[in-house]
Scaffold this motif. Structure first.
Motif, PDB file in Angstrom:
ATOM      1  N   GLU A  15      60.385 -54.230 -15.415  1.00 35.68           N
ATOM      2  CA  GLU A  15      58.995 -54.167 -15.875  1.00 35.68           C
ATOM      3  C   GLU A  15      57.988 -54.029 -14.729  1.00 35.68           C
ATOM      4  OE1 GLU A  15      60.081 -57.000 -19.711  1.00 35.68           O
ATOM      5  OE2 GLU A  15      58.707 -57.750 -18.204  1.00 35.68           O
ATOM      6  N   ALA A  16      58.504 -53.970 -13.497  1.00 37.81           N
ATOM      7  CA  ALA A  16      57.640 -54.010 -12.310  1.00 37.81           C
ATOM      8  C   ALA A  16      56.557 -52.936 -12.334  1.00 37.81           C
ATOM      9  CB  ALA A  16      58.478 -53.885 -11.049  1.00 37.81           C
ATOM     10  N   ALA A  17      56.938 -51.723 -12.733  1.00 37.51           N
ATOM     11  CA  ALA A  17      55.979 -50.617 -12.687  1.00 37.51           C
ATOM     12  C   ALA A  17      54.758 -50.917 -13.558  1.00 37.51           C
ATOM     13  CB  ALA A  17      56.660 -49.333 -13.121  1.00 37.51           C
ATOM     14  N   SER A  18      54.982 -51.619 -14.663  1.00 35.90           N
ATOM     15  CA  SER A  18      53.867 -51.883 -15.588  1.00 35.90           C
ATOM     16  C   SER A  18      52.890 -52.921 -15.018  1.00 35.90           C
ATOM     17  CB  SER A  18      54.407 -52.363 -16.930  1.00 35.90           C
ATOM     18  OG  SER A  18      55.020 -53.628 -16.736  1.00 35.90           O
ATOM     19  N   LEU A  19      53.303 -53.634 -13.967  1.00 31.79           N
ATOM     20  CA  LEU A  19      52.413 -54.646 -13.381  1.00 31.79           C
ATOM     21  C   LEU A  19      51.351 -54.012 -12.477  1.00 31.79           C
ATOM     22  CD1 LEU A  19      55.087 -57.325 -12.420  1.00 31.79           C
ATOM     23  CD2 LEU A  19      53.432 -57.482 -14.263  1.00 31.79           C
ATOM     24  N   ALA A  20      51.508 -52.741 -12.210  1.00 31.52           N
ATOM     25  CA  ALA A  20      50.533 -51.971 -11.413  1.00 31.52           C
ATOM     26  C   ALA A  20      50.213 -52.643 -10.074  1.00 31.52           C
ATOM     27  CB  ALA A  20      49.259 -51.747 -12.222  1.00 31.52           C
ATOM     28  N   LEU A  21      51.256 -53.116  -9.390  1.00 34.31           N
ATOM     29  CA  LEU A  21      51.053 -53.761  -8.086  1.00 34.31           C
ATOM     30  C   LEU A  21      51.160 -52.757  -6.937  1.00 34.31           C
ATOM     31  CD1 LEU A  21      53.189 -56.905  -8.792  1.00 34.31           C
ATOM     32  CD2 LEU A  21      50.825 -56.950  -8.024  1.00 34.31           C
ATOM     33  N   ASP A  22      51.749 -51.586  -7.242  1.00 35.95           N
ATOM     34  CA  ASP A  22      51.991 -50.604  -6.189  1.00 35.95           C
ATOM     35  C   ASP A  22      50.907 -49.532  -6.191  1.00 35.95           C
ATOM     36  OD1 ASP A  22      54.273 -52.079  -5.975  1.00 35.95           O
ATOM     37  OD2 ASP A  22      55.559 -50.614  -6.970  1.00 35.95           O
ATOM     38  N   VAL A  23      50.845 -48.805  -5.065  1.00 33.79           N
ATOM     39  CA  VAL A  23      49.901 -47.691  -4.952  1.00 33.79           C
ATOM     40  C   VAL A  23      50.709 -46.454  -4.547  1.00 33.79           C
ATOM     41  CG1 VAL A  23      47.900 -46.791  -3.698  1.00 33.79           C
ATOM     42  CG2 VAL A  23      48.056 -49.243  -4.185  1.00 33.79           C
ATOM     43  N   TYR A  24      50.613 -45.397  -5.336  1.00 32.93           N
ATOM     44  CA  TYR A  24      51.303 -44.143  -4.993  1.00 32.93           C
ATOM     45  C   TYR A  24      50.241 -43.104  -4.666  1.00 32.93           C
ATOM     46  CZ  TYR A  24      54.214 -39.933  -5.551  1.00 32.93           C
ATOM     47  OH  TYR A  24      54.854 -38.729  -5.346  1.00 32.93           O
ATOM     48  N   GLU A  25      50.203 -42.700  -3.383  1.00 35.44           N
ATOM     49  CA  GLU A  25      49.225 -41.689  -2.969  1.00 35.44           C
ATOM     50  C   GLU A  25      49.967 -40.371  -2.784  1.00 35.44           C
ATOM     51  OE1 GLU A  25      47.659 -43.503   0.560  1.00 35.44           O
ATOM     52  OE2 GLU A  25      46.488 -44.957  -0.584  1.00 35.44           O
ATOM     53  N   ASP A  26      49.876 -39.530  -3.794  1.00 34.59           N
ATOM     54  CA  ASP A  26      50.594 -38.253  -3.786  1.00 34.59           C
ATOM     55  C   ASP A  26      49.658 -37.167  -3.270  1.00 34.59           C
ATOM     56  OD1 ASP A  26      52.031 -36.001  -4.234  1.00 34.59           O
ATOM     57  OD2 ASP A  26      52.348 -36.332  -6.380  1.00 34.59           O
ATOM     58  N   THR A  27      49.943 -36.678  -2.055  1.00 35.59           N
ATOM     59  CA  THR A  27      49.062 -35.660  -1.457  1.00 35.59           C
ATOM     60  C   THR A  27      49.494 -34.248  -1.848  1.00 35.59           C
ATOM     61  OG1 THR A  27      50.426 -35.548   0.527  1.00 35.59           O
ATOM     62  CG2 THR A  27      48.582 -37.109   0.558  1.00 35.59           C
ATOM     63  N   GLY A  28      50.589 -34.134  -2.589  1.00 36.95           N
ATOM     64  CA  GLY A  28      51.064 -32.810  -3.002  1.00 36.95           C
ATOM     65  C   GLY A  28      52.140 -32.263  -2.076  1.00 36.95           C
ATOM     66  N   ARG A  29      52.200 -32.761  -0.829  1.00 36.73           N
ATOM     67  CA  ARG A  29      53.254 -32.312   0.101  1.00 36.73           C
ATOM     68  C   ARG A  29      54.575 -32.918  -0.338  1.00 36.73           C
ATOM     69  NH1 ARG A  29      51.310 -32.334   6.349  1.00 36.73           N
ATOM     70  NH2 ARG A  29      53.515 -31.785   6.564  1.00 36.73           N
ATOM     71  N   ARG A  30      55.626 -32.174  -0.201  1.00 36.45           N
ATOM     72  CA  ARG A  30      56.929 -32.677  -0.639  1.00 36.45           C
ATOM     73  C   ARG A  30      57.936 -32.799   0.521  1.00 36.45           C
ATOM     74  NH1 ARG A  30      54.625 -34.685  -3.825  1.00 36.45           N
ATOM     75  NH2 ARG A  30      54.456 -34.298  -6.047  1.00 36.45           N
ATOM     76  N   ASP A  31      57.445 -32.656   1.770  1.00 41.00           N
ATOM     77  CA  ASP A  31      58.392 -32.761   2.895  1.00 41.00           C
ATOM     78  C   ASP A  31      58.712 -34.214   3.240  1.00 41.00           C
ATOM     79  OD1 ASP A  31      55.729 -32.880   3.596  1.00 41.00           O
ATOM     80  OD2 ASP A  31      55.913 -31.748   5.461  1.00 41.00           O
ATOM     81  N   VAL A  32      57.715 -35.087   3.248  1.00 38.33           N
ATOM     82  CA  VAL A  32      57.958 -36.479   3.662  1.00 38.33           C
ATOM     83  C   VAL A  32      57.231 -37.442   2.721  1.00 38.33           C
ATOM     84  CG1 VAL A  32      57.633 -38.213   5.477  1.00 38.33           C
ATOM     85  CG2 VAL A  32      58.213 -35.871   6.111  1.00 38.33           C
TER      86      VAL A  32
END
Ligand SMILES: Cc1ncc(C[n+]2csc(CCOP(=O)(O)OP(=O)(O)O)c2C)c(N)n1
Ligand code: SF4
Ligand code: SF4
Ligand code: SF4
Length: 595
Positions: free
Chosen positions: A215-232
């Motif tokens: 259920e961790a994802a639903s706790l919204a504790l993380d931050v995902y910053e997707d810049t669109g680059r897929r190399d790293v």
């Protein structure tokens, strides 16, 4: 709009506990978390308690939680070793009142005896682990941790590091949630950890961790910053995330708030879209190892140091090793050439004359932990071992046993402060009480826990705020230790006679020296000065190593004489007692002479 203020990570933790309806808080002092309890003491509706050690502090918070109150305990990383016994069993119990354990790690050992990574304790004990990356998160995560604790029935560890504890950032404040305290409901199957009740809890611990992971994802504790680059993709947590933001490299970043258990399904899904996944974390490869165990092809510690703080510069260097940044993109680091300065005892420190006489006596001294650990360093270099709080008493016994068998018996001396005496020295004293070996223990009762900022100890007495005091001499007497002498170390020669006499006697001799900490009690007696007409420049006073004393050429003179900075001198008189020609006099005396 809510009020915004600048808070340190530590202050934010205290505020977060107050806002979340926290009731019972306890701690034992140790950098970097001291300020949490100092700040909690400002909130009148919280029981904020300095305990005698981390184990007791943890147990007090456990009691609060058992009775249904939201509870917090804070400590430095090595405190976890002291608290580990109750902690490892407590985490088996389904938590009642929300429980948060705040641990401050010290990457780089800025004020610690080791650098352990406390995150492993959370995993070891089947306990959830949150890592904030700034003061706002530090505050918010306390409330979230207490919520997780109540919802999943488990204690939650909040792990900070020194820089986060002490650095300030803006925090939006909220009102306090009024606490609802359910009270203690007796239930032996829940609170009595013996077989068969404890056996069943092994499954419960696994189940709640698995549930939280799912259920961790639903706790919204993380931050995902997707810049669109897929190399790293960088996966990180805590302060290294802020360093990455500072670098502003344009790669995608996944910042974890919950570091145990990890939101594995989500991470697998996201990582699959990237050519390379690099974990950037301080100290041990805690996140990296978990991800590898789940089959993710991640890299990390091969590029970054496993010791010390992961600063922006060190991250940049690691990324060069990983060939993500080119050397040409690295700035030239200019060494600020700050002069090195050895930490030293304050002017008028009561530990100084003790070290001075032990140095002159060429004693083999077993050290312990406190301001007196500075006796290891130049100029005294008198303490020959230093391990952990209270360890001196066991170590000195073991050394005496080994030396006796090797027919190398020689008098051994150890030193221990009053704070350490009550933290973990009591059991060592009970053990050593009846030794036949020639052992002298000097108890440096400066009536405070000086090294961590001057918290009270049971001997603080009238000089501090405490009204209840415990006499160390009485405690030792009740342990059956007969050879106990109380000495005033500012009476240098009589203390020397007492210590040298103790070193000659077989069995355990204890000398308690009683002068209080000059800094904490703001001691300022009339200062001393050097009468240069009498001074023979022998430098004996320089050997006392008090900061106000130096050698200088006085006006109209050709050779150097001793000099005492009147603004720094607090008038302890020790230097005057070692001067062979009585050239060092109290300032009052000079006034009298003038008259
Ligand atoms: C297990 C553990 N907890 C906390 C600390 C932090 N700490 C360093 S020295 C010290 C106590 C010092 O008090 P005392 O023995 O009275 O010596 P003083 O500093 O007053 O000379 C503490 C609590 C530590 N090093 N280890
Ligand atoms: S704080 Fe107190 S005990 Fe520590 S060095 Fe200064 S005077 Fe000595
Ligand atoms: S009297 Fe001497 S030893 Fe004491 S504080 Fe002054 S300079 Fe230091
Ligand atoms: S101990 Fe006395 S005589 Fe020697 S240098 Fe110091 S003040 Fe001068």
């Amino acid at each position: 709009m809510s009020e915004r203020v600048l808070l340190t990570g530590n202050q934010a933790i205290a505020r977060g506990f107050w806002e979340a309806g926290g009731v019972v808080a306890s701690s034992y002092p140790g950098s970097p978390t001291v300020e949490i309890m100092e700040s909690l003491k400002d909130y009148a509706d919280i029981h904020a308690h300095w305990a005698m050690n981390e184990k007791v502090a943890l147990e007090i918070a456990i009691g609060g939680s058992f009775a249904g109150a939201r509870s917090l305990v804070s400590m430095k990383h090595v405190g976890m070793n002291i608290a580990a016994d109750p902690f490892m069993t407590f985490t088996q119990i389904r938590t009642h009142g929300g429980f948060v354990l705040v641990v401050g790690d010290d990457p780089g050992l800025s004020s610690s005896q080791n650098e352990q990574d406390s995150r492993y304790f959370a995993q070891f004990a089947n306990c959830a682990l949150l890592e904030p990356s700034n003061a706002q998160e530090a505050k918010d995560f306390v409330g979230i941790a207490l919520g997780i604790s109540e919802q999943y029935g488990m204690p939650v560890m909040l792990r900070l590091t020194s820089t986060l504890c002490h650095s300030r950032s803006t925090v939006a404040l909220s009102e306090r949630t009024e606490p609802a305290i359910a009270g203690f409901t007796p239930d032996q199957t829940r609170y009595c950890m013996l077989p068969p009740y404890a056996n069943a809890q092994q499954y419960f611990m696994r189940e709640r961790i698995a549930k939280l992971a799912a259920e961790a994802a639903s706790l919204a504790l993380d931050v995902y910053e997707d810049t669109g680059r897929r190399d790293v993709l960088f996966i990180t947590s805590g302060l290294p995330y802020q360093c990455l933001r500072e670098l502003d490299l344009g790669y995608s970043v996944y910042k974890l708030g919950l570091c145990y258990p990890l939101p594995i399904s989500r991470l697998k899904e996201i990582a699959a879209a990237y050519a390379h996944v690099i974990v950037i974390e301080e100290l041990m490869p805690f996140i990296e190892t978990q991800l590898k165990a789940e089959g993710l092809a991640v890299q990390g510690k091969q590029y970054f140091p496993f010791t010390g703080e992961l600063t922006t510069d060190r991250i940049r260097e690691g990324l060069e090793r990983a060939q993500i940044l080119l050397a040409s993109q690295l700035p030239v680091v200019v060494d600020p050439a700050v002069p090195k300065r050895t930490p030293m005892l304050c002017a008028g420190c009561p530990h100084r004359p003790v070290f001075h006489l032990l140095q002159k006596a060429k004693a083999t001294v077993v050290g312990d932990i406190g301001c007196y650990s500075l006796g290891i360093l130049e100029p005294f270099e008198v303490l020959k071992t230093n391990l952990s709080m209270g360890a001196s008493l066991g170590i000195i016994q073991g050394m005496a046993m080994a030396q006796q068998t090797a027919h190398k018996a020689q008098p051994l001396v150890s030193v221990i402060g009053d704070g350490t005496f009550f933290h973990s020295g009591l059991s060592g004293f009970a053990d050593i009480a009846k030794t036949k070996h020639n052992i002298t223990v000097i108890v440096l009762d400066n009536r405070t826990t000086a090294m961590t900022g001057g918290q009270e100890t049971p001997t603080t007495g009238d000089l501090g705020t405490a009204t209840h005091t415990i006499s160390i001499a009485d405690v030792l007497g009740s342990l059956g230790i007969g050879d106990v002498t109380v000495a005033d170390q500012f009476d240098y020669s009589s203390t020397k006679t007492v210590v040298l006499g103790a070193m000659k006697r077989d069995g355990l001799s204890v000398v308690i020296v009683t002068r209080p900490c000059a800094l904490n009690f703001r001691i300022k007696e009339p200062h001393f000065y050097v009468d240069r007409e009498i001074c023979i420049s022998c430098r004996a006073c320089i050997g006392v190593n008090c900061p106000p004393i130096s050698m200088k050429v006085y006006e109209g003179q050709s050779k150097k004489n001793s000099y005492i900075d009147p603004h720094m001198c607090v008038g302890c008189s020790v230097c005057s007692q070692v001067c062979p020609v009585k050239a060092i006099k109290r300032a009052e005396a000079r006034e009298e002479e003038k008259a």
